[in-house]
Design a protein around this motif. Sequence first.
Motif, PDB file in Angstrom:
ATOM      1  N   LEU B  64       1.041  -1.052  -0.405  1.00  0.00           N
ATOM      2  CA  LEU B  64      -0.113   0.180   0.299  1.00  0.00           C
ATOM      3  C   LEU B  64       1.186   1.176  -0.485  1.00  0.00           C
ATOM      4  O   LEU B  64       0.596   2.729  -0.697  1.00  0.00           O
ATOM      5  N   LYS B  65       1.886   0.915   0.618  1.00  0.00           N
ATOM      6  CA  LYS B  65       2.445   2.273   0.882  1.00  0.00           C
ATOM      7  C   LYS B  65       3.477   2.716  -0.951  1.00  0.00           C
ATOM      8  O   LYS B  65       3.502   3.841  -0.974  1.00  0.00           O
ATOM      9  N   LYS B  67       1.644   2.028  -3.855  1.00  0.00           N
ATOM     10  CA  LYS B  67       0.803   2.491  -4.007  1.00  0.00           C
ATOM     11  C   LYS B  67       0.857   3.805  -3.607  1.00  0.00           C
ATOM     12  O   LYS B  67       0.238   4.733  -4.264  1.00  0.00           O
ATOM     13  N   GLU B  68       1.436   4.178  -2.556  1.00  0.00           N
ATOM     14  CA  GLU B  68       0.621   5.969  -2.160  1.00  0.00           C
ATOM     15  C   GLU B  68       1.735   6.367  -2.723  1.00  0.00           C
ATOM     16  O   GLU B  68       1.208   7.323  -3.148  1.00  0.00           O
ATOM     17  N   LYS B  69       2.725   6.271  -3.590  1.00  0.00           N
ATOM     18  CA  LYS B  69       3.912   6.873  -4.070  1.00  0.00           C
ATOM     19  C   LYS B  69       3.661   7.268  -5.613  1.00  0.00           C
ATOM     20  O   LYS B  69       3.782   8.077  -6.335  1.00  0.00           O
ATOM     21  N   TRP B  72      -2.278   9.727  -5.974  1.00  0.00           N
ATOM     22  CA  TRP B  72      -3.683   9.550  -4.796  1.00  0.00           C
ATOM     23  C   TRP B  72      -4.291   9.091  -5.504  1.00  0.00           C
ATOM     24  O   TRP B  72      -5.742   8.653  -4.475  1.00  0.00           O
ATOM     25  N   LEU B  75      -6.009   6.000  -5.338  1.00  0.00           N
ATOM     26  CA  LEU B  75      -6.327   5.124  -3.885  1.00  0.00           C
ATOM     27  C   LEU B  75      -7.722   5.018  -3.303  1.00  0.00           C
ATOM     28  O   LEU B  75      -8.482   6.156  -4.085  1.00  0.00           O
ATOM     29  N   GLU B  79      -8.267   2.416   1.331  1.00  0.00           N
ATOM     30  CA  GLU B  79      -6.672   2.577   2.005  1.00  0.00           C
ATOM     31  C   GLU B  79      -5.868   3.095   2.276  1.00  0.00           C
ATOM     32  O   GLU B  79      -4.950   3.641   2.881  1.00  0.00           O
ATOM     33  N   LYS B  80      -6.903   4.684   1.935  1.00  0.00           N
ATOM     34  CA  LYS B  80      -6.078   6.087   2.312  1.00  0.00           C
ATOM     35  C   LYS B  80      -6.821   5.978   3.773  1.00  0.00           C
ATOM     36  O   LYS B  80      -6.023   6.435   4.437  1.00  0.00           O
ATOM     37  N   LEU B  83      -3.975   4.163   5.709  1.00  0.00           N
ATOM     38  CA  LEU B  83      -2.724   3.915   5.173  1.00  0.00           C
ATOM     39  C   LEU B  83      -2.634   5.560   6.817  1.00  0.00           C
ATOM     40  O   LEU B  83      -1.733   6.063   7.702  1.00  0.00           O
ATOM     41  N   TYR B  84      -3.948   5.957   6.773  1.00  0.00           N
ATOM     42  CA  TYR B  84      -3.663   7.265   7.914  1.00  0.00           C
ATOM     43  C   TYR B  84      -3.563   6.500   9.423  1.00  0.00           C
ATOM     44  O   TYR B  84      -3.487   6.578   9.952  1.00  0.00           O
TER      45      TYR B  84
END
Lengths: 77, 171
Positions: B64-65, B67-69, B72, B75, B79-80, B83-84
């Motif tokens: 997931l990290k 994918k965060e790159k 956004w 997402l 998923e958000k 990440l939070y």
Amino acid sequence: MSSALLPKPQMRRLLARRMKFHLFGAFFVSVGCAALYKFGVADPRKRAYAEFYKNYDPMKDFEAMRAAGVFESAPPK
Amino acid sequence: MLASRAFSLIGKRAISTSICVRAHGHAGVVKAEDFSLPAYVDRRDVPLPEVAFVRDLSAQQKALKEKEKASWTALSVDEKVELYRIKFNESYAEMNRGSNEWKTVLGAVFFFLGVTGVILIWQKHYMYGPIPHTFSDEWLSAQTKRMLDMRINPVEGISSQWDFEKNEWKK
């Protein structure tokens, strides 16, 4: 998580708003306290003293106290 | 952790301790060396703590990290949120939530006031001797009569409450 967006919260002038509220509050609270004291304590006290001394006869008071026998150097007649 | 559990047996209310929270989001045991490293903290006045909450990411979280790159917008909402939750333990709403601790505190305060009252009553009954004879009714009435004769406090005090003509207290 709801799909509807929350309304954007207040971001700016937070301290200014807080200060304005507290400045007004502090002013009114202190003025209120002063007014309450004046009308509740100070003025009634002044009136009580004025009333007491309006028709006060110290000699009559003295004779009453002497008759009750509270003076060592001024015994009752 | 243990202290919190023990207290929850006495009263079913939450008592906050900081020690048990520290070991939570991570492997389990907090090593002594960790206390010198920057730590995660849930505080109102620290909006962005020095480290993320989750230290060791699972394979899924690592993906997931990655994918965060990328962008956004790709997402999903879940998923958000994930990440939070990697970055933060409690949201501000969760952090600031009230608890029932005040009931425990108030109860304990009243309890110990009661204990003090019991002690005082026992002392008065079993320990203290008689009060001075100047507190008897005869002495107090003679004392008050003398105060009125002396015109003590005649403006606002005791002599102002006595009617000297009728020889009785003013109504």
